[in-house]
Design an enzyme around this catalytic site. Structure first.
Site, PDB file in Angstrom:
ATOM      1  N   ASN A 218      10.573  -1.390   3.474  1.00 56.09           N
ATOM      2  CA  ASN A 218      10.421  -1.813   2.084  1.00 56.09           C
ATOM      3  C   ASN A 218       9.666  -0.706   1.366  1.00 56.09           C
ATOM      4  O   ASN A 218       8.460  -0.559   1.549  1.00 56.09           O
ATOM      5  CB  ASN A 218       9.646  -3.142   2.026  1.00 56.09           C
ATOM      6  CG  ASN A 218       9.332  -3.554   0.598  1.00 56.09           C
ATOM      7  OD1 ASN A 218       9.860  -2.975  -0.355  1.00 56.09           O
ATOM      8  ND2 ASN A 218       8.479  -4.550   0.442  1.00 56.09           N
ATOM      9  N   TRP A 219      10.389   0.043   0.555  1.00 43.68           N
ATOM     10  CA  TRP A 219       9.759   1.186  -0.119  1.00 43.68           C
ATOM     11  C   TRP A 219       8.933   0.779  -1.336  1.00 43.68           C
ATOM     12  O   TRP A 219       8.252   1.612  -1.926  1.00 43.68           O
ATOM     13  CB  TRP A 219      10.830   2.213  -0.538  1.00 43.68           C
ATOM     14  CG  TRP A 219      11.402   2.978   0.609  1.00 43.68           C
ATOM     15  CD1 TRP A 219      10.992   2.967   1.904  1.00 43.68           C
ATOM     16  CD2 TRP A 219      12.495   3.897   0.547  1.00 43.68           C
ATOM     17  NE1 TRP A 219      11.754   3.817   2.656  1.00 43.68           N
ATOM     18  CE2 TRP A 219      12.693   4.405   1.852  1.00 43.68           C
ATOM     19  CE3 TRP A 219      13.336   4.347  -0.472  1.00 43.68           C
ATOM     20  CZ2 TRP A 219      13.687   5.332   2.146  1.00 43.68           C
ATOM     21  CZ3 TRP A 219      14.330   5.269  -0.182  1.00 43.68           C
ATOM     22  CH2 TRP A 219      14.503   5.755   1.120  1.00 43.68           C
ATOM     23  N   LYS A 220       9.056  -0.470  -1.733  1.00 46.47           N
ATOM     24  CA  LYS A 220       8.323  -0.942  -2.930  1.00 46.47           C
ATOM     25  C   LYS A 220       8.629  -0.009  -4.116  1.00 46.47           C
ATOM     26  O   LYS A 220       9.740   0.500  -4.205  1.00 46.47           O
ATOM     27  CB  LYS A 220       6.833  -1.074  -2.625  1.00 46.47           C
ATOM     28  CG  LYS A 220       6.610  -1.875  -1.332  1.00 46.47           C
ATOM     29  CD  LYS A 220       5.196  -2.276  -1.089  1.00 46.47           C
ATOM     30  CE  LYS A 220       5.123  -3.093   0.201  1.00 46.47           C
ATOM     31  NZ  LYS A 220       3.768  -3.599   0.470  1.00 46.47           N
TER      32      LYS A 220
ATOM     33  N   HIS B 173       8.537 -11.999  -1.424  1.00 48.44           N
ATOM     34  CA  HIS B 173       7.470 -11.072  -1.028  1.00 48.44           C
ATOM     35  C   HIS B 173       6.175 -11.461  -1.741  1.00 48.44           C
ATOM     36  O   HIS B 173       6.195 -11.862  -2.904  1.00 48.44           O
ATOM     37  CB  HIS B 173       7.861  -9.634  -1.371  1.00 48.44           C
ATOM     38  CG  HIS B 173       6.971  -8.636  -0.706  1.00 48.44           C
ATOM     39  ND1 HIS B 173       5.709  -8.352  -1.180  1.00 48.44           N
ATOM     40  CD2 HIS B 173       7.135  -7.898   0.415  1.00 48.44           C
ATOM     41  CE1 HIS B 173       5.147  -7.459  -0.376  1.00 48.44           C
ATOM     42  NE2 HIS B 173       5.990  -7.166   0.594  1.00 48.44           N
TER      43      HIS B 173
ATOM     44  N   GLU C   2       3.927  -9.772  -3.070  1.00 43.09           N
ATOM     45  CA  GLU C   2       3.646  -9.059  -4.325  1.00 43.09           C
ATOM     46  C   GLU C   2       4.404  -9.695  -5.482  1.00 43.09           C
ATOM     47  O   GLU C   2       3.935  -9.708  -6.621  1.00 43.09           O
ATOM     48  CB  GLU C   2       3.996  -7.567  -4.164  1.00 43.09           C
ATOM     49  CG  GLU C   2       2.964  -6.869  -3.287  1.00 43.09           C
ATOM     50  CD  GLU C   2       3.484  -5.687  -2.494  1.00 43.09           C
ATOM     51  OE1 GLU C   2       4.565  -5.160  -2.811  1.00 43.09           O
ATOM     52  OE2 GLU C   2       2.807  -5.286  -1.519  1.00 43.09           O
TER      53      GLU C   2
ATOM     54  N   GLU D  65       4.376 -12.052   6.630  1.00 45.38           N
ATOM     55  CA  GLU D  65       3.523 -10.968   6.143  1.00 45.38           C
ATOM     56  C   GLU D  65       2.194 -11.538   5.668  1.00 45.38           C
ATOM     57  O   GLU D  65       2.093 -12.012   4.521  1.00 45.38           O
ATOM     58  CB  GLU D  65       4.213 -10.241   4.981  1.00 45.38           C
ATOM     59  CG  GLU D  65       5.513  -9.562   5.368  1.00 45.38           C
ATOM     60  CD  GLU D  65       5.821  -8.380   4.459  1.00 45.38           C
ATOM     61  OE1 GLU D  65       6.125  -7.310   4.991  1.00 45.38           O
ATOM     62  OE2 GLU D  65       5.742  -8.519   3.227  1.00 45.38           O
TER      63      GLU D  65
ATOM     64  N   GLY E 220      -0.767  -3.272   3.276  1.00 44.40           N
ATOM     65  CA  GLY E 220      -1.305  -2.076   2.630  1.00 44.40           C
ATOM     66  C   GLY E 220      -2.799  -1.885   2.847  1.00 44.40           C
ATOM     67  O   GLY E 220      -3.432  -1.080   2.181  1.00 44.40           O
TER      68      GLY E 220
ATOM     69  N   SER F  54       0.914  -3.479   7.518  1.00 45.36           N
ATOM     70  CA  SER F  54       0.312  -2.314   8.174  1.00 45.36           C
ATOM     71  C   SER F  54       0.915  -2.003   9.545  1.00 45.36           C
ATOM     72  O   SER F  54       0.203  -1.624  10.478  1.00 45.36           O
ATOM     73  CB  SER F  54      -1.217  -2.476   8.271  1.00 45.36           C
ATOM     74  OG  SER F  54      -1.775  -2.571   6.977  1.00 45.36           O
TER      75      SER F  54
ATOM     76  N   GLY G 181       6.104  -1.236   5.123  1.00 43.89           N
ATOM     77  CA  GLY G 181       5.878  -0.653   3.804  1.00 43.89           C
ATOM     78  C   GLY G 181       5.500   0.807   3.914  1.00 43.89           C
ATOM     79  O   GLY G 181       6.346   1.682   4.096  1.00 43.89           O
ATOM     80  N   GLY G 182       4.204   1.089   3.846  1.00 42.48           N
ATOM     81  CA  GLY G 182       3.705   2.468   3.810  1.00 42.48           C
ATOM     82  C   GLY G 182       4.281   3.389   4.873  1.00 42.48           C
ATOM     83  O   GLY G 182       4.678   4.524   4.583  1.00 42.48           O
TER      84      GLY G 182
HETATM   85  P1  13P Z   1       2.538  -2.134   4.518  1.00 42.94           P
HETATM   86  O1  13P Z   1       3.339  -1.788   5.743  1.00 42.94           O
HETATM   87  O2  13P Z   1       2.308  -0.975   3.607  1.00 42.94           O
HETATM   88  O3  13P Z   1       1.283  -2.874   4.870  1.00 42.94           O
HETATM   89  O4  13P Z   1       3.443  -3.159   3.654  1.00 42.94           O
HETATM   90  C1  13P Z   1       3.984  -4.262   4.273  1.00 42.94           C
HETATM   91  C2  13P Z   1       4.945  -4.912   3.347  1.00 42.94           C
HETATM   92  O5  13P Z   1       4.559  -5.514   2.362  1.00 42.94           O
HETATM   93  C3  13P Z   1       6.381  -4.808   3.642  1.00 42.94           C
HETATM   94  O6  13P Z   1       7.132  -5.663   2.861  1.00 42.94           O
END
Ligand code: 13P
Length: 249
Positions: A9-11, A95, A97, A164, A170, A209, A230-231
Site C-alpha cells: 500500500n503506497w498510500k 483502511h 486512515e 492492521e 507507520g 510496520s 506500507g513504508g
Molecule cells: P506501515 O507498513 O508503514 O506501518 O503501514 C501499514 C499500512 O497501513 C498498510 O496498509
C-alpha cells in the site's frame, strides 16, 4: 494451507515516473515467485501506467479507495467501474486512515465493499483497533463490530481481510507474533459467524510496520496468511525481500 498474499500500500506516495521506476526494478526480482499472490496498490494517478506494465506478469493491481456509487454527480470520486476499466483486480476498503481522516463508518465501508464486489473487484478489507481501544480492553469488541458490520452481505469469494492495529501503522511498533496471532484467530472465529463454512479459506493479512526483518516471524503464525505493507513497500528491494519471506513447511 492458505496461499500467502503480500500487498503493497503506497498510500499518497510516488509520482508516475517514480512508480514506473519501482515497477521496472521490482518485477524481475519476483518473476519466479509462483507460490504467493503479489499485489501493489499505487495512488490513482499511477494506476493506468502500471496496469500496462503488469499485464501478463505475476503481480496484480489494487486501488487504495473506491466510491460507493457506480456513476453520477460525485465530484472527485472514483467508481468501481473505472477501477476495473483501468485494470484493477483489487481495492482496499476500510483502511484506518480512511476511517480516521475521512470519517468512513462501518456503514460506508460496507457500501464500498458491496459495490466493489458487484463490479468484480476483490476487496482487501481492513480492520484494527487504536491504542486507546487496546489499552481499555476493547480490542476484540472493535474487531468484531468492524468485521460483522463491514461484511454484511459481502461476497466471501472476493475477500481478503487485513488486520492492521492502528498503533502499529507507520510507527515502527510492530505487533508481536503472539499479539498478531491472537487478533487473527479472533477475527477468524468472527468470520465463522459471518460465513459459516468458509472462514478457514479466507486469507487474513497482518499490516503495521512490517519489514524484511520481522516478516518471517509474523508469517510463521498459524492464522497470519500475508502482509499489507506500507513504508517498507516503497523501495523495490525491501518489498522484494518481504515477498520472498522464508517459507515454512
Ligand atoms: P506501515 O507498513 O508503514 O506501518 O503501514 C501499514 C499500512 O497501513 C498498510 O496498509
Amino acid at each position: 494451507m492458505r496461499r500467502p498474499f503480500i500487498a503493497a500500500n503506497w498510500k499518497m506516495n510516488k509520482t508516475v515516473p517514480e512508480a514506473m521506476d519501482f515497477i521496472y526494478s521490482f518485477l524481475p526480482s519476483v518473476e519466479e515467485v509462483t507460490d504467493a499472490d503479489i499485489v501493489i496498490a499505487p495512488p490513482f494517478t499511477a494506476l493506468f501506467g502500471i496496469a500496462e506494465r503488469l499485464a501478463g506478469t505475476n503481480v496484480r493491481l489494487s486501488a487504495q479507495n473506491v466510491f460507493y456509487e457506480e456513476k453520477g454527480a460525485f465530484t472527485g470520486e472514483v467508481s468501481p467501474l473505472m477501477l476495473v476499466d483501468v485494470g484493477c483486480e483489487y481495492v482496499l476498503v476500510g483502511h484506518s486512515e480512511r476511517r480516521q481522516y475521512f470519517g468512513e463508518t462501518d456503514d460506508i465501508v460496507n457500501r464500498k465493499i458491496r459495490i466493489a464486489q458487484k463490479n468484480g473487484l476483490n476487496v482487501i478489507f481492513c480492520v484494527g483497533e487504536t491504542l486507546k481501544e487496546r489499552e481499555s480492553g476493547r480490542t476484540y469488541n472493535v474487531l468484531r463490530t468492524q468485521t460483522v458490520n463491514g461484511l454484511k452481505d459481502a461476497d466471501v469469494k472476493k475477500l481478503v481481510v487485513a488486520y492492521e492495529p492502528v498503533w502499529a501503522i507507520g510507527t515502527g511498533k510492530t505487533a508481536t507474533p503472539e499479539q498478531a496471532q491472537d487478533a487473527h484467530k479472533y477475527i477468524r472465529n468472527t468470520l465463522r459467524e459471518v460465513y459459516p463454512g468458509d472462514a478457514d479459506s479466507i486469507r487474513i493479512l497482518y499490516g503495521g510496520s512490517v519489514t524484511p526483518e520481522n516478516v518471517d516471524s509474523l508469517m510463521a503464525c498459524a492464522d497470519v496468511d500475508g502482509a499489507l505493507v506500507g513504508g517498507a513497500s516503497l523501495k523495490p528491494d525491501s518489498f522484494e525481500k518481504i515477498v520472498n519471506f522464508t517459507r515454512g513447511n
